[in-house]
Design an enzyme around this catalytic site. Structure first.
Site, PDB file in Angstrom:
ATOM      1  N   LYS A 100      32.604  23.122  14.907  1.00 50.25           N
ATOM      2  CA  LYS A 100      32.945  24.222  14.812  1.00 50.25           C
ATOM      3  C   LYS A 100      33.713  24.447  13.465  1.00 50.25           C
ATOM      4  O   LYS A 100      34.578  23.796  13.061  1.00 50.25           O
ATOM      5  CB  LYS A 100      34.036  24.604  16.083  1.00 50.25           C
ATOM      6  CG  LYS A 100      33.363  24.776  17.165  1.00 50.25           C
ATOM      7  CD  LYS A 100      34.330  25.387  18.259  1.00 50.25           C
ATOM      8  CE  LYS A 100      33.400  25.646  19.446  1.00 50.25           C
ATOM      9  NZ  LYS A 100      34.248  26.327  20.731  1.00 50.25           N
ATOM     10  N   GLU A 143      35.387  25.541  37.813  1.00 47.56           N
ATOM     11  CA  GLU A 143      36.331  26.410  38.636  1.00 47.56           C
ATOM     12  C   GLU A 143      36.122  26.120  40.126  1.00 47.56           C
ATOM     13  O   GLU A 143      37.370  26.024  40.698  1.00 47.56           O
ATOM     14  CB  GLU A 143      35.906  27.957  38.202  1.00 47.56           C
ATOM     15  CG  GLU A 143      36.248  28.529  36.921  1.00 47.56           C
ATOM     16  CD  GLU A 143      35.204  28.095  36.041  1.00 47.56           C
ATOM     17  OE1 GLU A 143      35.191  28.582  34.877  1.00 47.56           O
ATOM     18  OE2 GLU A 143      34.226  27.530  36.442  1.00 47.56           O
ATOM     19  N   ARG A 184      33.999  32.454  40.554  1.00 49.84           N
ATOM     20  CA  ARG A 184      33.052  31.467  40.594  1.00 49.84           C
ATOM     21  C   ARG A 184      33.431  30.263  41.294  1.00 49.84           C
ATOM     22  O   ARG A 184      32.705  29.402  41.870  1.00 49.84           O
ATOM     23  CB  ARG A 184      33.133  30.776  39.154  1.00 49.84           C
ATOM     24  CG  ARG A 184      32.559  31.787  37.972  1.00 49.84           C
ATOM     25  CD  ARG A 184      32.538  30.975  36.609  1.00 49.84           C
ATOM     26  NE  ARG A 184      31.316  30.339  36.434  1.00 49.84           N
ATOM     27  CZ  ARG A 184      30.666  29.630  35.575  1.00 49.84           C
ATOM     28  NH1 ARG A 184      31.558  29.680  34.477  1.00 49.84           N
ATOM     29  NH2 ARG A 184      29.569  28.923  35.538  1.00 49.84           N
TER      30      ARG A 184
END
Length: 626
Positions: free
Chosen positions: A276, A362, A390
Site C-alpha cells: 500500500k 460483522e 451485515r
C-alpha cells in the site's frame, strides 16, 4: 505521455509490453495528483497500479468481468477505462463515485463498497457464462483483510465444486484499514516468510527464464516446488489451483503469469504481494494515515491544521470508551476491523486485554459480543451503521432474543458525504426499532452523545446509540460519566401551533426553522422507546406535528410517532421529514441534506407549505426552554 493515449483498455492492449512500466509510473503519478486535489482513497490505489494494468492488458475487458472487492482501490481502473478526464470530479455531487458503479461504466461489472463480496459475485458471473454458453473469464480481486470474512470462504467453498472458470486474485498487502488480525493472516504471513517465499520466488524467476514451449515443464517445476515447501495450501483444499506468491509490482511476472492462467480451466487462485502506498514514500511509511486523506500537497504530505478542529463524534466516543473502561472493569470493546475509523486507538493502548478486533466479520462480532454478555461482562460493539446491516440476523437472534446488554455504538449514522450510498447510515432507526428489546438513542450533539452512551451502558438490554460522521455543533462536553433519563426527551423551544419533534443532530437546523416560524421544538433523544408522555403532551397542545430525522423516513422515528398517536386514538396531522425513499448519491454532506430538504431552509419551506395557516412568518424572539 503514454497515459494520455489510453482511452480504454483496447488502447492499453495495443502497447508493447516494454511500455507498461513507464505507463505504470505515469498512472501512479496521476493517481497521486488527482487524490491530492479531491481527497479520497490513496494508499490502496497506489498499491494496485501494476495489477490493474496487467489485468486489463491480459484479459478482454469488459467482455471478461473484473470484480473489485470493496472497490476503494479502483482509481487506476477508472483512469484506464475512459474516466481519466473526470477524476477531478471524484466523490463530488454528480461526479465519479469513489467505488465501482454499474451505472457509471460497463467496466464496473459489479457495484462494491462493503467488503468480501467479490468472490460470490464473480462466481455468479462465471456460472452465468457457463449456463449461457459464453466464453468469458470472471476475475475477483480481493484483499487479505477482506479474505478474513466468512462470506469470502462461503464463496470459495462453493466455487471449488462449481466447475466453472473463475480466477481469484488475492491482493496481499498485509494491510487492511486496521492491521489485519486472525489465524488466516498469520497463515498468509507464514507463506510469505522464510524458505517458502524464497523458494517460490526463485522458482518463479527460473520459470520465466525458460522458453515458452517449455511451459508444461515449468508447471511441473512449480507444482513440485509447492509440494516440497507447502504440502497443501489452504486454497488448494478448497479445490483451487494455487499459484504464487508473486510480486504484484513486477509487470514482468504479473503479465506472463496471468497469460498462462488465462489458458487454464477451472477455479484458479493467484496470490500477489503488493505494498500500500507504493511509489509515494509518505504513504508507504504510514498507509493508514493516507488511506483516505482529504486534499493535501503531495510535496509536503499531510499536515495538522493550524487551529485544532472541533472533536468529532467518533473522538467523543473514543474518549468515553476509555473513561467508562477505567470506571467499570466489565467493559470490553469490540470492533470488526475498524479500530481507527471507530476511534478505538487509545482504548487499545490503554486496555489491550479488553480490546478485541475480530477482523472484517460483522456477524461474528455481534454474536461474539453476545457470548461475552452472557458471562456478565458489558460489551460495546463499535460499528458503522451501514456495517451493522451485515449482522442483522445475529442482532435479532443472538442479542435481542436473549435480551443481552450489548451496547452498539453506531458511527456514520445518516449521510456520509463523499463515500455515498454504500456507506450511508440511512436505515438503522427503521431496522432497529422493529426488534423487541432493542432501544435506539439519537443524540443531538457531542455532549449529549457522551451522556447517552453512559445511559446505554447502564441498561440491562441491547441499546444502540447512533451518531453521525464528523463534528456536530461543537457542544461543550461535560466531564464525568453522567447519564440522561432513559427514554425521555425534552422541550427545547416553546412556540405555538406546530411542534417539531427532532431525533438527533437535525435538532439544530430545526431550531433555526422554528425561530423563523415560532414553533415548539422537542429534542426527542430516543427513537425507541419513544417518549409517549411528551408526545401526547405536545399533541394535545398543538394543532399539528412535524418529525425530523436524518434517516429513512419510511419506517423511521416519524413512523413511530404516527403509530403511537394511532394507538392512543389521537388524530393529528403529522408531517414526516427525513431521507426520501431513494439512494442518496455521494457529494458534500451539507449540499445533500439541502437536496433532501433537511437543512433549516428546507424544513421551514416544508412546514410553511403544509401548515401555512398555523405558522407565523414574522416570529417573536427565540424562546428556549431549558
Amino acid at each position: 505521455m503514454l497515459l494520455e493515449t489510453i482511452n480504454d483498455p483496447t488502447d492499453l492492449r495495443r502497447l508493447p509490453r516494454t511500455q507498461l512500466k513507464p505507463l505504470a509510473e505515469e498512472l501512479r503519478a496521476y493517481v497521486l495528483d488527482s487524490v491530492s486535489k479531491t481527497g479520497g482513497h490513496l494508499s490502496s490505489n497506489l498499491g494496485t497500479v501494476e495489477l490493474t494494468i496487467a489485468l486489463h492488458y491480459v484479459f478482454d475487458t469488459p467482455h471478461d468481468r473484473i470484480v473489485w472487492d470493496v472497490g476503494h482501490q479502483t482509481y487506476p481502473h477508472k483512469i484506464l477505462t475512459g474516466r481519466r478526464d473526470r477524476m477531478a470530479s471524484l466523490r463530488q455531487l454528480g461526479g465519479l463515485a469513489g467505488f465501482p458503479q454499474r451505472s457509471e461504466s460497463e467496466y464496473d461489472t459489479f457495484g462494491t463498497a462493503h467488503s468480501s463480496t467479490s468472490i460470490s459475485a464473480a462466481l455468479g458471473m462465471a456460472v452465468a457464462a457457463r449456463q449461457k454458453g459464453e466464453q468469458r473469464r470472471a476475475i475477483a480481486v480481493i484483499g487479505d483483510g477482506a479474505m478474513s470474512a466468512g462470506m469470502a470462504f462461503e464463496a470459495l467453498n462453493n466455487a471449488g465444486v462449481a466447475d466453472c472458470d473463475l480466477l481469484v486474485v488475492l491482493n496481499d498487502n498485509d494491510m487492511s484499514i486496521s492491521p489485519p488480525v486472525g489465524a488466516l493472516n498469520r497463515y498468509l504471513a507464514q507463506l510469505m516468510s522464510g524458505r517458502f517465499y524464497s523458494a517460490a520466488k526463485n522458482v518463479g524467476k527460473n520459470v520465466l527464464s525458460i522458453a515458452p514451449p517449455l511451459f508444461e515443464l515449468a508447471k511441473r517445476l512449480e507444482e513440485g516446488a509447492k509440494g516440497i515447501v507447502v504440502p497443501a495450501t489452504l486454497f488448494e483444499k478448497f479445490g483451487f489451483n494455487y499459484i504464487g506468491p508473486i510480486d504484484g509490482h513486477d509487470l514482468d511476472s504479473l503479465v506472463p503469469t496471468l497469460e498462462n492462467i488465462r489458458q487454464l480451466k477451472g477455479p484458479q487462485f493467484l496470490h500477489v504481494v503488493t505494498r500500500k502506498g507504493q511509489g509515494y514514500k509518505l504513504a508507504e511509511a504510514d498507509p493508514v494515515a493516507y488511506h483516505g486523506p482529504g486534499k493535501f500537497d503531495p510535496a509536503v504530505g499531510l499536515t495538522k491544521p493550524a487551529t485544532p478542529p472541533k472533536p468529532t463524534f467518533t473522538q467523543v466516543f473514543g474518549q468515553w470508551l476509555c473513561d467508562m473502561a477505567a470506571h467499570d472493569m466489565r467493559l470490553v470493546g469490540i470492533t470488526p476491523a475498524m479500530r481507527e475509523g471507530s476511534g478505538m486507538v487509545e482504548f487499545e493502548k490503554r486496555f489491550p486485554e479488553r480490546y478485541f478486533d475480530v477482523g472484517i466479520a460483522e456477524q461474528h462480532a455481534v454474536t461474539f459480543a453476545a457470548g461475552i454478555a452472557c458471562e456478565g461482562l458489558k460489551p460495546v460493539v463499535a460499528i458503522y451503521s451501514t456495517f451493522l446491516q451485515r449482522a442483522y440476523d445475529q442482532l435479532i437472534h443472538d442479542v435481542a432474543l436473549q435480551n443481552l446488554p450489548v451496547v452498539f455504538a453506531l458511527d456514520r449514522a445518516g449521510l456520509v458525504g463523499a463515500d455515498g450510498p454504500t456507506h450511508a447510515g440511512a436505515y438503522d432507526i427503521a431496522y432497529l426499532r422493529t426488534v423487541p428489546n432493542v432501544s435506539v438513542a439519537c443524540p443531538a450533539d457531542e455532549n449529549e452523545c457522551r451522556k447517552l452512551l453512559t445511559t446505554a451502558f447502564q441498561q440491562d438490554h441491547p441499546v444502540a446509540v447512533r451518531y453521525p460522521r464528523g463534528a456536530g455543533v461543537g457542544a461543550e462536553i461535560e466531564p464525568g460519566l453522567h447519564a440522561l433519563p432513559f427514554g425521555k426527551g425534552e422541550v427545547r423551544r416553546q412556540g405555538k401551533g406546530v411542534a417539531v419533534l427532532a431525533f438527533g443532530t437535525l435538532l439544530y437546523p430545526a431550531l433555526q426553522a422554528a425561530d423563523r416560524l415560532n414553533l415548539t421544538v422537542a429534542n426527542m433523544r430516543w427513537a425507541k422507546p419513544l417518549d409517549t408522555d411528551l408526545l401526547l403532551q405536545l399533541a394535545a397542545s398543538h394543532e399539528a406535528l412535524v418529525t425530523v430525522e436524518e434517516a429513512s423516513v419510511m419506517g423511521g422515528a416519524g413512523s413511530a410517532v404516527t403509530e403511537a398517536l394511532n394507538a392512543a386514538g389521537i388524530t393529528k396531522p403529522v408531517l414526516q421529514l427525513g431521507l426520501r425513499d431513494e439512494f442518496v448519491p455521494h457529494g458534500d454532506p451539507a449540499r445533500l441534506l439541502s437536496l433532501q430538504g433537511l437543512d433549516a431552509a428546507g424544513m421551514e419551506a416544508a412546514i410553511q407549505s403544509r401548515y401555512a395557516a398555523l405558522v407565523e412568518r414574522q416570529p417573536p424572539n427565540l424562546k428556549v426552554v431549558s
